[in-house]
Design a protein around this motif. Structure first.
Motif, PDB file in Angstrom:
ATOM      1  N   ARG A  97     -29.905  45.182-125.052  1.00 21.91           N
ATOM      2  CA  ARG A  97     -30.157  45.913-123.802  1.00 21.91           C
ATOM      3  C   ARG A  97     -30.179  44.954-122.614  1.00 21.91           C
ATOM      4  O   ARG A  97     -29.667  45.270-121.544  1.00 21.91           O
ATOM      5  N   ALA A  98     -30.791  43.811-122.789  1.00 27.54           N
ATOM      6  CA  ALA A  98     -30.841  42.826-121.699  1.00 27.54           C
ATOM      7  C   ALA A  98     -29.443  42.329-121.354  1.00 27.54           C
ATOM      8  O   ALA A  98     -29.103  42.169-120.177  1.00 27.54           O
ATOM      9  N   ALA A  99     -28.616  42.107-122.382  1.00 31.89           N
ATOM     10  CA  ALA A  99     -27.243  41.646-122.140  1.00 31.89           C
ATOM     11  C   ALA A  99     -26.442  42.722-121.406  1.00 31.89           C
ATOM     12  O   ALA A  99     -25.675  42.420-120.477  1.00 31.89           O
ATOM     13  N   MET A 100     -26.618  43.985-121.810  1.00 29.06           N
ATOM     14  CA  MET A 100     -25.908  45.081-121.137  1.00 29.06           C
ATOM     15  C   MET A 100     -26.377  45.224-119.695  1.00 29.06           C
ATOM     16  O   MET A 100     -25.573  45.429-118.787  1.00 29.06           O
ATOM     17  N   ALA A 101     -27.676  45.095-119.465  1.00 27.78           N
ATOM     18  CA  ALA A 101     -28.211  45.192-118.106  1.00 27.78           C
ATOM     19  C   ALA A 101     -27.676  44.056-117.242  1.00 27.78           C
ATOM     20  O   ALA A 101     -27.340  44.261-116.071  1.00 27.78           O
ATOM     21  N   LYS A 102     -27.575  42.859-117.821  1.00 28.18           N
ATOM     22  CA  LYS A 102     -27.053  41.721-117.073  1.00 28.18           C
ATOM     23  C   LYS A 102     -25.585  41.947-116.697  1.00 28.18           C
ATOM     24  O   LYS A 102     -25.180  41.662-115.572  1.00 28.18           O
ATOM     25  N   GLN A 103     -24.791  42.485-117.644  1.00 21.98           N
ATOM     26  CA  GLN A 103     -23.381  42.760-117.360  1.00 21.98           C
ATOM     27  C   GLN A 103     -23.254  43.814-116.267  1.00 21.98           C
ATOM     28  O   GLN A 103     -22.428  43.675-115.361  1.00 21.98           O
ATOM     29  N   GLN A 104     -24.061  44.876-116.352  1.00 20.85           N
ATOM     30  CA  GLN A 104     -24.015  45.918-115.332  1.00 20.85           C
ATOM     31  C   GLN A 104     -24.451  45.367-113.982  1.00 20.85           C
ATOM     32  O   GLN A 104     -23.877  45.710-112.944  1.00 20.85           O
ATOM     33  N   ASN A 105     -25.458  44.519-113.987  1.00 14.46           N
ATOM     34  CA  ASN A 105     -25.946  43.927-112.753  1.00 14.46           C
ATOM     35  C   ASN A 105     -24.884  43.026-112.131  1.00 14.46           C
ATOM     36  O   ASN A 105     -24.661  43.069-110.920  1.00 14.46           O
ATOM     37  N   GLU A 106     -24.223  42.217-112.946  1.00 10.07           N
ATOM     38  CA  GLU A 106     -23.172  41.343-112.412  1.00 10.07           C
ATOM     39  C   GLU A 106     -22.005  42.157-111.874  1.00 10.07           C
ATOM     40  O   GLU A 106     -21.409  41.793-110.857  1.00 10.07           O
ATOM     41  N   ALA A 107     -21.682  43.275-112.535  1.00 10.35           N
ATOM     42  CA  ALA A 107     -20.610  44.137-112.039  1.00 10.35           C
ATOM     43  C   ALA A 107     -20.998  44.735-110.687  1.00 10.35           C
ATOM     44  O   ALA A 107     -20.165  44.827-109.776  1.00 10.35           O
ATOM     45  N   ALA A 108     -22.257  45.123-110.544  1.00  8.87           N
ATOM     46  CA  ALA A 108     -22.728  45.667-109.269  1.00  8.87           C
ATOM     47  C   ALA A 108     -22.695  44.595-108.187  1.00  8.87           C
ATOM     48  O   ALA A 108     -22.308  44.869-107.047  1.00  8.87           O
ATOM     49  N   ILE A 109     -23.090  43.388-108.532  1.00 13.36           N
ATOM     50  CA  ILE A 109     -23.059  42.285-107.565  1.00 13.36           C
ATOM     51  C   ILE A 109     -21.622  41.972-107.171  1.00 13.36           C
ATOM     52  O   ILE A 109     -21.328  41.721-105.997  1.00 13.36           O
ATOM     53  N   ASP A 110     -20.698  41.994-108.135  1.00 14.30           N
ATOM     54  CA  ASP A 110     -19.280  41.782-107.823  1.00 14.30           C
ATOM     55  C   ASP A 110     -18.795  42.812-106.806  1.00 14.30           C
ATOM     56  O   ASP A 110     -18.094  42.478-105.851  1.00 14.30           O
ATOM     57  N   LYS A 111     -19.165  44.067-107.023  1.00 10.57           N
ATOM     58  CA  LYS A 111     -18.725  45.137-106.121  1.00 10.57           C
ATOM     59  C   LYS A 111     -19.305  44.948-104.727  1.00 10.57           C
ATOM     60  O   LYS A 111     -18.598  45.092-103.726  1.00 10.57           O
ATOM     61  N   VAL A 112     -20.588  44.628-104.644  1.00 15.26           N
ATOM     62  CA  VAL A 112     -21.227  44.412-103.343  1.00 15.26           C
ATOM     63  C   VAL A 112     -20.553  43.251-102.612  1.00 15.26           C
ATOM     64  O   VAL A 112     -20.260  43.342-101.414  1.00 15.26           O
ATOM     65  N   ALA A 113     -20.306  42.166-103.327  1.00 12.06           N
ATOM     66  CA  ALA A 113     -19.683  40.992-102.704  1.00 12.06           C
ATOM     67  C   ALA A 113     -18.265  41.315-102.236  1.00 12.06           C
ATOM     68  O   ALA A 113     -17.867  40.925-101.123  1.00 12.06           O
ATOM     69  N   GLU A 114     -17.520  42.035-103.044  1.00 15.01           N
ATOM     70  CA  GLU A 114     -16.146  42.399-102.655  1.00 15.01           C
ATOM     71  C   GLU A 114     -16.160  43.374-101.477  1.00 15.01           C
ATOM     72  O   GLU A 114     -15.334  43.265-100.568  1.00 15.01           O
ATOM     73  N   ASP A 115     -17.095  44.319-101.478  1.00 13.37           N
ATOM     74  CA  ASP A 115     -17.202  45.251-100.358  1.00 13.37           C
ATOM     75  C   ASP A 115     -17.547  44.513 -99.060  1.00 13.37           C
ATOM     76  O   ASP A 115     -17.047  44.863 -97.994  1.00 13.37           O
ATOM     77  N   PHE A 116     -18.402  43.502 -99.164  1.00 12.13           N
ATOM     78  CA  PHE A 116     -18.748  42.724 -97.974  1.00 12.13           C
ATOM     79  C   PHE A 116     -17.527  41.985 -97.445  1.00 12.13           C
ATOM     80  O   PHE A 116     -17.283  41.967 -96.238  1.00 12.13           O
ATOM     81  N   GLU A 117     -16.754  41.382 -98.348  1.00 11.31           N
ATOM     82  CA  GLU A 117     -15.545  40.685 -97.907  1.00 11.31           C
ATOM     83  C   GLU A 117     -14.553  41.673 -97.298  1.00 11.31           C
ATOM     84  O   GLU A 117     -13.897  41.364 -96.297  1.00 11.31           O
TER      85      GLU A 117
END
Length: 110
Positions: free
Chosen positions: A25-45
């Protein structure tokens, strides 16, 4: 006389290890969190690049063939947004990488 036979044994039952489930569960949450961070960073760019293109194209007057007007202004705004998204998807400016790195550092500090 109608008798019902007991169900056959299906073998040993599986009991998951709670620690293993927690790690998964922690690994899945980390992957989902990194995907969300990727999206936020790309949206900012994309937003930054779009603002840059908006400023760059602001001095260009409407073409006399199309006549300008509200429709051209709306189209130009949408076109600039898509240009920004295209630049962000290619990571040309590198802003998304910096934002992602900073967000991950902030998250680790908490």
């Amino acid at each position: 006389m109608n008798t019902v036979s007991p169900l056959p044994s299906l073998g040993p039952t599986y009991t998951p290890d709670p620690r293993q489930l927690a790690q998964q569960r922690a690994a899945m949450a980390k992957q989902q969190n990194e995907a969300a961070i990727d999206k936020v960073a790309e949206d900012f760019e994309a937003f930054f690049a779009g603002a840059y293109f908006e400023q760059m194209l602001s001095g260009i007057k409407p073409d006399s063939v199309t006549g300008g007007g509200e429709a051209e202004g709306m189209f130009r705004s949408l076109m600039v947004q898509e240009y920004g998204k295209a630049v962000a998807r290619q990571h040309v400016l590198g802003i998304a990488d910096v934002v992602k790195r900073q967000l991950l550092q902030l998250q680790e500090q908490q």
